[in-house]
Design a protein around this motif. Structure first.
Motif, PDB file in Angstrom:
ATOM      1  N   ASP A 151       0.833  -1.201   0.000  1.00 10.60           N
ATOM      2  CA  ASP A 151       0.000   0.000   0.000  1.00 10.60           C
ATOM      3  C   ASP A 151       0.871   1.257   0.000  1.00 10.60           C
ATOM      4  N   GLY A 166       2.339   1.580  -3.453  1.00 10.56           N
ATOM      5  CA  GLY A 166       1.305   1.989  -4.396  1.00 10.56           C
ATOM      6  C   GLY A 166       0.974   3.468  -4.284  1.00 10.56           C
ATOM      7  N   ASP A 192       3.796   5.409  -5.822  1.00 11.33           N
ATOM      8  CA  ASP A 192       3.732   5.265  -7.281  1.00 11.33           C
ATOM      9  C   ASP A 192       2.670   6.190  -7.870  1.00 11.33           C
ATOM     10  N   ASP A 193       1.510   6.262  -7.206  1.00  9.14           N
ATOM     11  CA  ASP A 193       0.438   7.150  -7.671  1.00  9.14           C
ATOM     12  C   ASP A 193       0.900   8.605  -7.704  1.00  9.14           C
TER      13      ASP A 193
END
Length: 386
Positions: free
Chosen positions: A236, A239, A242-243
């Motif tokens: 998480d 992620g 990365d976003d």
């Protein structure tokens, strides 16, 4: 003292009202040209509907009263976004992407700061039905366009991600009330308070949460965050980073920065969050983010992202126009008078008809020119000492 208004509630006088209305029209027109359709939710709703999906973030802000017809508790809306989510989920029921916008007054039980109004004029845009970062990028660009239309220089747009907080708080094993305290410490960047709160947390998580308030600034922040959070090996966390990195690439032409501890409305949001700063304002002029969970409470969970701003706060940052004054017209019985007044008004001029027995001066009323008939022709001349 019957005319005294409640604290943090103000009248809007003609000059400011004209400025607000002009800005409102220009922004809503820009939203329309971007495909956002205007909706107008009601000022009052039953309390459970107003607070559905928003929970604690709006509970203390909402003014409550009893409906004399049903006996149920109603609330005066403190935020229009949950209402628009209800409209998308429960009334429009579209399968594809829906773009909606709004502008209206909201009421806060308490001001958000010492100088804030308790009756913001909230304007915003929401995009439903697309879970990708392209939707987040679109609404952030629309926000940047809004500030540009208002004539406000955008100094920075801070990006954050609520997924970082949720992942770290879960790994820390904190109870709900401890998470609230953790949120307060992160918002105020209270490092000593964080150390006290996280005394029993696993060392890797404790170290990550202690460094979170220091992770703000330019693109180097994400690189640093990957370094200090890599020891957690949390999907998480990766992620979320990365976003943010992908979104910064999509918005490379905007003044993007990062603040990984800015968690305003974290109960409400589910992903990327952002806040825009500009002009001389020390606080964010607009803020928003992804809130995919809100629609679920209305029976239809849809991906959702958007932003809102207080039009009053934004207007206070916009330059005052030197606009032209009104034209005074007093020859009501002269031939062609009505036609000339109509022509002037059609061209955008404000024309007021002179009334008998007027006290004060016409300049005080806003007139700086007069319509006169000279040599059989209508002319607009400067107003002389009236």
């Amino acid at each position: 003292m019957r005319w005294v208004l409640p604290e943090h509630i103000q009248d809007v006088l003609p000059a400011e009202a004209e400025k607000l209305e002009s800005l409102r029209c220009r922004l809503l027109d820009a939203f329309r040209l971007n495909g956002y359709q205007l909706v107008m939710p009601p000022l009052l709703e039953y309390l459970e509907s107003l607070l559905t999906g928003a929970g604690q973030d709006l509970q203390l802000k909402t003014l409550k009263l009893v409906d004399q017809l049903s006996g149920r508790t109603m609330g005066v809306r403190a935020d229009i976004t949950p209402q628009v989510a209800r409209i998308d989920a429960h009334l429009l029921n579209r399968q594809g992407v829906a773009r909606l916008c709004y502008c209206g007054s909201v009421a806060h039980a308490l001001p958000s700061s010492l100088t804030a109004t308790r009756e913001p004029l909230q304007l915003g845009a929401e995009l439903y039905g697309h879970a990708g970062l392209e939707a987040d990028a679109e609404v952030i660009r629309l926000l940047a366009e809004s500030l540009q239309i208002a004539g406000v220089t955008t100094s920075r747009i801070d990006l954050g991600h609520v997924g970082l907080f949720r992942a770290l708080a879960a790994r820390a094993g904190l109870r709900d009330e401890q998470q609230e305290s953790l949120f307060d410490c992160l918002q105020s960047k209270d490092i000593p308070g964080l150390r006290d709160l996280l005394g029993d947390a696993p060392e890797a998580v404790r170290s990550a949460l202690l460094v979170l308030p220091t992770l703000y600034g330019g693109p180097e922040v994400l690189e640093r965050a990957r370094g200090v959070l890599s020891g957690l090996d949390d999907a998480d966390v990766r992620g979320a980073l990365d976003d943010l990195e992908s979104l910064s690439r999509l918005l490379a032409d905007l003044p993007i920065s990062f603040d990984l501890a800015d968690l305003r409305g974290y109960h409400y949001h589910s992903g990327v969050m952002f806040a825009a700063y500009g002009g001389t304002s020390p606080v964010a002029l607009a803020q928003g983010g992804r809130y995919d969970r809100v629609g679920t409470a209305f029976g239809r969970g849809r991906p959702a992202t958007g932003f809102s701003l207080d039009l009053r706060e934004l207007a206070a940052q916009t330059p005052d126009g030197a606009g032209r004054g009104m034209i005074l017209a007093g020859e009501c019985s002269a031939p062609g008078f009505a036609q000339e007044v109509g022509r002037l008004r059609a061209s955008g001029e404000i024309v007021v008809i002179e009334l008998p027995g007027h006290d004060g001066t016409w300049r005080e009323a806003g007139c700086d020119r007069r319509l006169v008939l000279r040599g059989g022709a209508w002319q607009v001349e400067p107003l002389q000492g009236e």
